[in-house]
Write a protein that holds these residues in place. Structure first.
Motif, PDB file in Angstrom:
ATOM      1  N   GLY A 190      42.592  38.472  29.832  1.00 47.98           N
ATOM      2  CA  GLY A 190      41.274  39.044  29.564  1.00 47.98           C
ATOM      3  C   GLY A 190      40.767  39.870  30.710  1.00 47.98           C
ATOM      4  O   GLY A 190      39.616  40.258  30.751  1.00 47.98           O
ATOM      5  N   SER A 191      41.586  40.166  31.686  1.00 44.72           N
ATOM      6  CA  SER A 191      41.143  40.920  32.863  1.00 44.72           C
ATOM      7  C   SER A 191      41.322  42.409  32.625  1.00 44.72           C
ATOM      8  O   SER A 191      42.032  42.832  31.729  1.00 44.72           O
ATOM      9  CB  SER A 191      41.947  40.491  34.096  1.00 44.72           C
ATOM     10  N   ARG A 192      40.663  43.190  33.441  1.00 41.83           N
ATOM     11  CA  ARG A 192      40.769  44.636  33.357  1.00 41.83           C
ATOM     12  C   ARG A 192      41.960  45.107  34.186  1.00 41.83           C
ATOM     13  O   ARG A 192      42.628  44.337  34.861  1.00 41.83           O
ATOM     14  CB  ARG A 192      39.478  45.266  33.878  1.00 41.83           C
ATOM     15  N   SER A 193      42.210  46.419  34.157  1.00 38.21           N
ATOM     16  CA  SER A 193      43.292  46.970  34.949  1.00 38.21           C
ATOM     17  C   SER A 193      42.966  46.813  36.426  1.00 38.21           C
ATOM     18  O   SER A 193      41.792  46.809  36.823  1.00 38.21           O
ATOM     19  CB  SER A 193      43.464  48.456  34.607  1.00 38.21           C
ATOM     20  N   PRO A 194      43.991  46.663  37.263  1.00 41.69           N
ATOM     21  CA  PRO A 194      43.737  46.501  38.695  1.00 41.69           C
ATOM     22  C   PRO A 194      42.905  47.628  39.296  1.00 41.69           C
ATOM     23  O   PRO A 194      42.050  47.382  40.146  1.00 41.69           O
ATOM     24  CB  PRO A 194      45.151  46.459  39.286  1.00 41.69           C
ATOM     25  N   ARG A 195      43.133  48.858  38.854  1.00 45.51           N
ATOM     26  CA  ARG A 195      42.391  49.980  39.427  1.00 45.51           C
ATOM     27  C   ARG A 195      40.909  49.910  39.074  1.00 45.51           C
ATOM     28  O   ARG A 195      40.051  50.230  39.899  1.00 45.51           O
ATOM     29  CB  ARG A 195      42.984  51.300  38.947  1.00 45.51           C
ATOM     30  N   LEU A 196      40.591  49.499  37.851  1.00 44.44           N
ATOM     31  CA  LEU A 196      39.192  49.384  37.454  1.00 44.44           C
ATOM     32  C   LEU A 196      38.511  48.250  38.204  1.00 44.44           C
ATOM     33  O   LEU A 196      37.363  48.379  38.653  1.00 44.44           O
ATOM     34  CB  LEU A 196      39.092  49.151  35.942  1.00 44.44           C
ATOM     35  N   VAL A 197      39.216  47.132  38.357  1.00 44.25           N
ATOM     36  CA  VAL A 197      38.680  46.016  39.137  1.00 44.25           C
ATOM     37  C   VAL A 197      38.411  46.465  40.572  1.00 44.25           C
ATOM     38  O   VAL A 197      37.348  46.173  41.147  1.00 44.25           O
ATOM     39  CB  VAL A 197      39.657  44.822  39.119  1.00 44.25           C
ATOM     40  N   LEU A 198      39.367  47.173  41.154  1.00 44.75           N
ATOM     41  CA  LEU A 198      39.203  47.658  42.525  1.00 44.75           C
ATOM     42  C   LEU A 198      38.021  48.618  42.630  1.00 44.75           C
ATOM     43  O   LEU A 198      37.256  48.571  43.604  1.00 44.75           O
ATOM     44  CB  LEU A 198      40.486  48.351  42.983  1.00 44.75           C
ATOM     45  N   PHE A 245      47.138  48.883  51.275  1.00 44.09           N
ATOM     46  CA  PHE A 245      46.464  50.104  50.822  1.00 44.09           C
ATOM     47  C   PHE A 245      45.316  49.777  49.874  1.00 44.09           C
ATOM     48  O   PHE A 245      44.254  50.395  49.938  1.00 44.09           O
ATOM     49  CB  PHE A 245      47.451  51.042  50.136  1.00 44.09           C
ATOM     50  N   ALA A 246      45.512  48.800  48.979  1.00 47.53           N
ATOM     51  CA  ALA A 246      44.426  48.401  48.075  1.00 47.53           C
ATOM     52  C   ALA A 246      43.231  47.883  48.864  1.00 47.53           C
ATOM     53  O   ALA A 246      42.073  48.206  48.554  1.00 47.53           O
ATOM     54  CB  ALA A 246      44.921  47.335  47.096  1.00 47.53           C
ATOM     55  N   LEU A 247      43.492  47.080  49.893  1.00 50.92           N
ATOM     56  CA  LEU A 247      42.406  46.590  50.732  1.00 50.92           C
ATOM     57  C   LEU A 247      41.762  47.715  51.528  1.00 50.92           C
ATOM     58  O   LEU A 247      40.565  47.675  51.829  1.00 50.92           O
ATOM     59  CB  LEU A 247      42.921  45.494  51.669  1.00 50.92           C
ATOM     60  N   SER A 248      42.541  48.744  51.859  1.00 53.35           N
ATOM     61  CA  SER A 248      41.967  49.913  52.525  1.00 53.35           C
ATOM     62  C   SER A 248      41.037  50.673  51.586  1.00 53.35           C
ATOM     63  O   SER A 248      39.977  51.128  51.998  1.00 53.35           O
ATOM     64  CB  SER A 248      43.080  50.847  53.013  1.00 53.35           C
ATOM     65  N   VAL A 249      41.443  50.808  50.320  1.00 51.01           N
ATOM     66  CA  VAL A 249      40.564  51.462  49.350  1.00 51.01           C
ATOM     67  C   VAL A 249      39.262  50.676  49.218  1.00 51.01           C
ATOM     68  O   VAL A 249      38.169  51.247  49.201  1.00 51.01           O
ATOM     69  CB  VAL A 249      41.268  51.589  47.986  1.00 51.01           C
ATOM     70  N   TYR A 250      39.373  49.356  49.130  1.00 49.55           N
ATOM     71  CA  TYR A 250      38.168  48.517  49.092  1.00 49.55           C
ATOM     72  C   TYR A 250      37.319  48.715  50.344  1.00 49.55           C
ATOM     73  O   TYR A 250      36.089  48.816  50.267  1.00 49.55           O
ATOM     74  CB  TYR A 250      38.574  47.052  48.953  1.00 49.55           C
ATOM     75  N   SER A 251      37.983  48.801  51.487  1.00 50.19           N
ATOM     76  CA  SER A 251      37.261  48.961  52.756  1.00 50.19           C
ATOM     77  C   SER A 251      36.590  50.317  52.896  1.00 50.19           C
ATOM     78  O   SER A 251      35.804  50.521  53.822  1.00 50.19           O
ATOM     79  CB  SER A 251      38.219  48.731  53.933  1.00 50.19           C
ATOM     80  N   LEU A 252      36.905  51.250  51.986  1.00 49.21           N
ATOM     81  CA  LEU A 252      36.154  52.512  51.966  1.00 49.21           C
ATOM     82  C   LEU A 252      34.675  52.261  51.741  1.00 49.21           C
ATOM     83  O   LEU A 252      33.835  53.123  52.038  1.00 49.21           O
ATOM     84  CB  LEU A 252      36.684  53.431  50.859  1.00 49.21           C
ATOM     85  N   GLY A 253      34.346  51.080  51.233  1.00 49.59           N
ATOM     86  CA  GLY A 253      32.935  50.732  51.082  1.00 49.59           C
ATOM     87  C   GLY A 253      32.181  50.766  52.389  1.00 49.59           C
ATOM     88  O   GLY A 253      30.960  51.010  52.402  1.00 49.59           O
ATOM     89  N   ILE A 254      32.879  50.558  53.500  1.00 54.05           N
ATOM     90  CA  ILE A 254      32.204  50.570  54.807  1.00 54.05           C
ATOM     91  C   ILE A 254      31.741  51.976  55.175  1.00 54.05           C
ATOM     92  O   ILE A 254      30.538  52.190  55.380  1.00 54.05           O
ATOM     93  CB  ILE A 254      33.110  49.966  55.900  1.00 54.05           C
ATOM     94  N   PRO A 255      32.641  52.978  55.263  1.00 51.02           N
ATOM     95  CA  PRO A 255      32.137  54.318  55.585  1.00 51.02           C
ATOM     96  C   PRO A 255      31.283  54.930  54.474  1.00 51.02           C
ATOM     97  O   PRO A 255      30.279  55.594  54.757  1.00 51.02           O
ATOM     98  CB  PRO A 255      33.407  55.140  55.821  1.00 51.02           C
ATOM     99  N   LEU A 256      31.673  54.713  53.204  1.00 52.80           N
ATOM    100  CA  LEU A 256      30.889  55.281  52.111  1.00 52.80           C
ATOM    101  C   LEU A 256      29.502  54.650  52.046  1.00 52.80           C
ATOM    102  O   LEU A 256      28.487  55.349  51.898  1.00 52.80           O
ATOM    103  CB  LEU A 256      31.623  55.081  50.786  1.00 52.80           C
TER     104      LEU A 256
END
Length: 424
Positions: free
Chosen positions: A8-16, A139-150
């Motif tokens: 029942g989960s969404r795609s990894p990219r959408l979750v990220l 890399f996935a955690l880096s994309v998540y960490s974009l929350g810091i500069p953004l």
């Protein structure tokens, strides 16, 4: 039938993408205080030491300590619900900052922001660990960490704009209410997966004890070196991020809007490049040698020091922008490699708890100490250097990056020995 349909989960990219959106608001609500420091100090009559307490200690005390039990709850129950509830709490308290009438009022409101944000990051790391394989996780955690500069850039730009058009109180209310609006959307999209590391029902209960995770990590040299290395760099990183707006206004004579654009561009461009670069390098180099998860950040810190020093020391605004831009990227390189490495020191059911213990050390020392230390040092240097005391406080603080580089380098060999391979 696909894994997404089974769980029942969404795609990894959408979750990220949803995790990233929430993390952006996490840092909007943190960084907005920095850009609003000057009008807050002027209206409430606060000195640099008090402002340092609001930006660091008031937020970090409960943010750091409550993160551990909330992550343990997330590991045993629902990570997505813990993140959703945390978003609601920190957004409400951010809005309440706009009603502050004195130091203790805003201090207590910032405590509340810290309580809410305590439950956001570590469970998010674990959700990413559940959705992305080991070779793509940095890399996935880096994309998540974009929350810091953004988020930091958005907080600076939005805070400066609203404060100029209305006042600083309205800026807190606007960003707080915006966070409340996305909470239902996040819970609708992000579902829980099995905490065993594979595909299974979200209700699968992990057999995990907090004491066992803590004891396991206590025996791992890599955990301590990565944690204290990150904490050393975070003392300076959080300190610079918080006090740079004040430096630009005091020493470079920029107004609030000019400061917002200057710092927003540095955070957005430099931070985004640095975060993604760190994750890509770690995933690529780490395949051959796990030590690169520590070496990549160490090299970035060493190069960043002289560039930051040049930006702090110069009196030219264009030159300062260029000199801050590159080291700002280098300062964010550590996020993907280190957060990914911590995930690989434990089995999947313990990921959120391990991340929270890492964040406890990193934030209690880095966030709690760095902002206050630079503010207190600036106050102590004021009788000698006057309005330029903040500049000298930052220059002295650069030694923390060299300490961080040493600790990260030493973590490399330990990572080779203590890395937990995932079962397939």
């Amino acid at each position: 039938m696909s894994d997404a349909k089974v769980t029942g989960s969404r795609s990894p990219r959408l979750v990220l993408a949803m995790l990233l959106l929430v993390y952006i608001f996490n840092f909007v609500d943190r960084q907005i205080l920095a850009i609003l420091a000057a009008p807050i100090q002027q209206e409430l009559g606060l000195d640099d030491a008090q402002m340092g307490m609001l930006g660091g200690l008031a937020f970090a005390m409960l943010y750091s300590t409550l993160g551990v039990p909330l992550a343990w709850v997330a590991d045993r129950t629902s990570r997505s619900w813990v993140i959703t509830g945390s978003l609601v709490v920190w957004s409400l308290f951010t809005a309440l900052c706009g009603a502050a009438t004195g130091f203790w009022h805003i201090f207590l409101a910032r405590l509340g922001v810290g309580v809410g944000e305590a439950g956001g990051v570590a469970p998010s790391y674990a959700v990413i660990g559940d959705h992305f394989p080991s070779e793509r996780r940095a890399f996935a955690l880096s994309v998540y960490s974009l929350g810091i500069p953004l988020g930091s850039a958005a907080g600076v730009l939005a805070g400066g704009y609203v404060a100029t058009r209305v006042d600083w109180r309205a800026a807190f209310v606007v960003v707080g209410l915006a966070g409340l609006l996305i909470a239902p959307l996040f819970k609708l999209v992000v579902k829980d997966k099995s905490k065993g590391g594979g595909i299974g029902p979200a209700t699968t209960a992990p057999t995990i004890r907090f004491g066992e995770v803590a004891a396991l990590l206590a025996r791992k040299r890599a955990f301590w070196l990565l944690s204290f290395g990150a904490a050393s760099s975070s003392m300076l990183g959080y300190g610079l991020a918080f006090w740079l707006p004040s430096l630009l206004q005091r020493s470079f004579k920029l107004d609030l809007v000019e400061t917002s654009w200057f710092l927003g561009a540095v955070l957005l461009i430099g931070g985004t490049v640095g975060v993604l670069m760190g994750g890509l390098l770690a995933d690529r180099l780490g395949k051959a040698d796990r030590a690169w998860y520590g070496r990549v950040p160490a090299m970035a810190y060493v190069v960043a020091v002289p560039l930051f020093a040049g930006g702090i020391w110069t009196s030219s605004v264009p030159l300062a922008f260029l000199l801050f831009l590159v080291p700002q990227a280098l300062a964010y390189v550590w996020l993907g490699p280190v957060t990914s490495a911590v995930q690989h020191l434990v089995e999947p059911p313990a990921r959120a708890t391990a991340s929270a213990l890492f964040l406890l050390i990193n934030n209690l020392i880095g966030l709690g100490g760095g902002i206050y230390a630079l503010g207190a040092l600036s106050k102590a240097l004021a009788p000698v250097y006057g309005a330029e005391s903040l500049r000298y406080s930052m220059l002295l603080g650069l030694g923390l990056y060299l300490l961080a580089a040493l600790l990260m380098s030493l973590a490399g060999p330990a990572l080779r020995r203590e890395w937990v391979a995932e079962r397939t």
